[in-house]
Design a protein around this motif. Structure first.
Motif, short mmCIF file in Angstrom:
data_model
loop_
_atom_site.label_atom_id
_atom_site.label_comp_id
_atom_site.label_asym_id
_atom_site.label_seq_id
_atom_site.Cartn_x
_atom_site.Cartn_y
_atom_site.Cartn_z
N ILE A 132 -9.68 -3.79 -52.76
CA ILE A 132 -10.39 -2.52 -52.88
C ILE A 132 -9.51 -1.44 -52.27
CG2 ILE A 132 -12.56 -1.30 -52.50
CD1 ILE A 132 -13.81 -4.04 -51.83
N PHE A 133 -9.41 -0.32 -52.96
CA PHE A 133 -8.44 0.71 -52.58
C PHE A 133 -9.06 1.78 -51.70
CE2 PHE A 133 -5.76 4.47 -53.77
CZ PHE A 133 -4.57 4.00 -53.24
N ARG A 134 -8.55 1.90 -50.49
CA ARG A 134 -8.84 2.98 -49.55
C ARG A 134 -10.34 3.20 -49.31
NH1 ARG A 134 -4.05 7.47 -49.56
NH2 ARG A 134 -4.96 7.73 -47.48
N ILE A 135 -11.02 2.11 -48.92
CA ILE A 135 -12.46 2.18 -48.66
C ILE A 135 -12.79 3.21 -47.58
CG2 ILE A 135 -14.50 0.95 -47.84
CD1 ILE A 135 -13.41 -1.59 -48.78
N GLU A 136 -12.12 3.12 -46.45
CA GLU A 136 -12.49 3.98 -45.33
C GLU A 136 -12.29 5.46 -45.65
OE1 GLU A 136 -10.73 2.74 -41.69
OE2 GLU A 136 -11.85 0.86 -41.61
N MET A 195 -17.18 10.89 -47.95
CA MET A 195 -18.62 11.00 -48.13
C MET A 195 -19.27 11.64 -46.91
SD MET A 195 -21.52 8.20 -49.21
CE MET A 195 -21.61 8.65 -50.94
N GLN A 196 -18.79 11.31 -45.72
CA GLN A 196 -19.31 11.95 -44.53
C GLN A 196 -19.06 13.46 -44.56
OE1 GLN A 196 -17.31 9.66 -41.45
NE2 GLN A 196 -19.11 8.35 -41.14
N ASP A 197 -17.88 13.86 -45.03
CA ASP A 197 -17.59 15.29 -45.16
C ASP A 197 -18.56 15.95 -46.14
OD1 ASP A 197 -15.44 15.05 -43.43
OD2 ASP A 197 -13.94 14.88 -45.04
N PRO A 205 -22.78 5.80 -41.21
CA PRO A 205 -21.70 5.29 -40.37
C PRO A 205 -20.63 4.58 -41.21
CG PRO A 205 -23.83 4.79 -39.39
CD PRO A 205 -24.10 5.33 -40.76
N LEU A 206 -19.38 4.77 -40.83
CA LEU A 206 -18.27 4.24 -41.61
C LEU A 206 -18.35 2.72 -41.75
CD1 LEU A 206 -15.72 5.03 -43.13
CD2 LEU A 206 -14.45 4.80 -40.99
N GLU A 207 -18.74 2.03 -40.67
CA GLU A 207 -18.80 0.57 -40.73
C GLU A 207 -19.88 0.11 -41.71
OE1 GLU A 207 -21.08 1.92 -36.99
OE2 GLU A 207 -19.18 2.41 -38.02
N LYS A 208 -20.97 0.86 -41.82
CA LYS A 208 -22.03 0.50 -42.78
C LYS A 208 -21.56 0.76 -44.21
CE LYS A 208 -26.28 1.08 -41.38
NZ LYS A 208 -26.88 -0.28 -41.35
N PHE A 209 -20.82 1.83 -44.41
CA PHE A 209 -20.26 2.14 -45.72
C PHE A 209 -19.33 1.01 -46.17
CE2 PHE A 209 -17.06 3.91 -48.56
CZ PHE A 209 -17.80 4.73 -49.41
#
Length: 339
Positions: free
Chosen positions: A72-76, A82-84, A95-99
């Motif tokens: 998977i490409f560049r998940i974080e 999406m947060q922005d 939260p990033l970890e949940k995403f």
């Protein structure tokens, strides 16, 4: 089921998959991720998303490599963007970890629908979030839903890459100091009338100019733009009203660090179009769509003869897709592997 899919005939459209992943924000907190096997959504008649377009989304892909691994490409980076977007339209940030967990889970659950290596097809992922609680006055919702679906999609260009023809638009995509820099559905709704008109006039897309002076190149309705100069520089527009494409950011890194190119991110006046030898639109769906011709009313600008992808765009495309498929080592943090 997946075994009945003709992977080589897939278009870029929705194919049903068994599972999606959901999460609800209520009482000022995110709940646990839930796995669902139905695609339907039940909404209140006055949900905020239906009346005030309080919604944002992301797009990314999972790739099956020649070694059988799924990448998977560049998940974080997608999660951060999406947060922005959430901050831009007053939605709670996931939260990033949940995403990341949600993306991983939806891919694992639908593993049978990840197209085989060599077919040109991939698994497209669409995380999105919307205000779901009832709202009548103009204000943010109190409850939100995060969901992520996936669907196998075919290569953007069937039968090979073909340069497209685009036009300079007289309409605006975004407002100065508005929401043009976030990935919200409202920005794409702004482009729908214009894209249909462009198609009716024989063009594949619209290029939008800056909304203040209408002289600087910005982006199209669904992609960022990159150019190549006669002396081999990669040049891409810089503006506060452009969506920060993760694909464009990746191509800039590839150009600098893998191809040794000089890169400029700056304002680009439309009169400079005559100085470029290659042009491409970049985004998740196609990676790079080569532009053969740009029409600006009574002026036409042709790139690389107008008939094929130019040599620099080809190198950029081959290098980035090689990373996505696992053929070329990618920078640290770009690839998330699912064994």
């Amino acid at each position: 089921m997946a075994q009945n899919i003709d992977w080589g005939s897939l278009g870029f459209g929705y194919v049903p998959t068994p599972y999606n992943v959901r999460c609800t924000y209520t009482n000022k907190a995110w709940g646990e991720l839930r796995v669902c096997d139905t695609p339907e959504i039940t909404l209140h008649i006055s949900s905020a998303v239906l009346h005030y377009a309080q919604e944002c989304f992301e797009g990314m892909k999972a790739f099956r490599g020649k070694d059988g691994k799924v990448r998977i490409f560049r998940i974080e980076d997608g999660g951060r963007r999406m947060q922005d977007s959430c901050r831009g339209i007053q939605m709670p940030e996931l939260p990033l970890e949940k995403f990341v967990e949600a993306v991983k889970k939806v891919v694992e659950l639908n593993a049978d629908f990840i197209p085989p290596y060599g077919t040109g097809a991939t698994l497209y992922l669409r995380p999105y979030m919307f205000g779901s609680s009832p709202v009548i006055g103009v204000k943010p919702a109190e409850e939100y839903q995060f969901r992520i679906l996936c669907t196998p999609v075919g290569p953007y260009f069937k039968g090979g890459v073909k340069p497209i023809s685009v036009r300079i638009s007289d309409r605006d995509r975004a407002a100065p100091r508005g929401t043009g820099d976030i990935k919200a559905g409202l920005n794409y709704a702004m482009s729908l009338y214009n894209i249909v008109d462009a198609h009716n006039c024989g063009f594949a897309e619209n290029i939008y100019l800056d909304p203040e002076t209408h002289t600087y190149i910005e982006e199209t309705g669904g992609a960022n733009i990159i150019f190549v100069t006669k002396d081999g520089k990669l040049v891409t527009p810089k503006s506060d009203t452009i969506l920060p494409s993760i694909t464009r950011r990746s191509l800039v890194s590839v150009a600098k660090d893998y191809l040794g190119m000089e890169v400029e991110e700056r304002k680009i006046h439309k009169d400079e179009l005559k100085d470029f030898v290659e042009c491409g639109l970049c985004g998740t769906a196609a990676v790079i769509s080569p532009v053969g011709k740009i029409t600006d009313h009574d002026k036409e600008y042709v790139f690389n003869g107008g008939n094929e992808m130019g040599p620099v765009m080809t190198k950029l495309y081959d290098t980035l897709t090689g990373m996505q498929m696992g053929r070329i080592p990618a920078p640290e943090g770009w690839i998330y592997e699912i064994k």
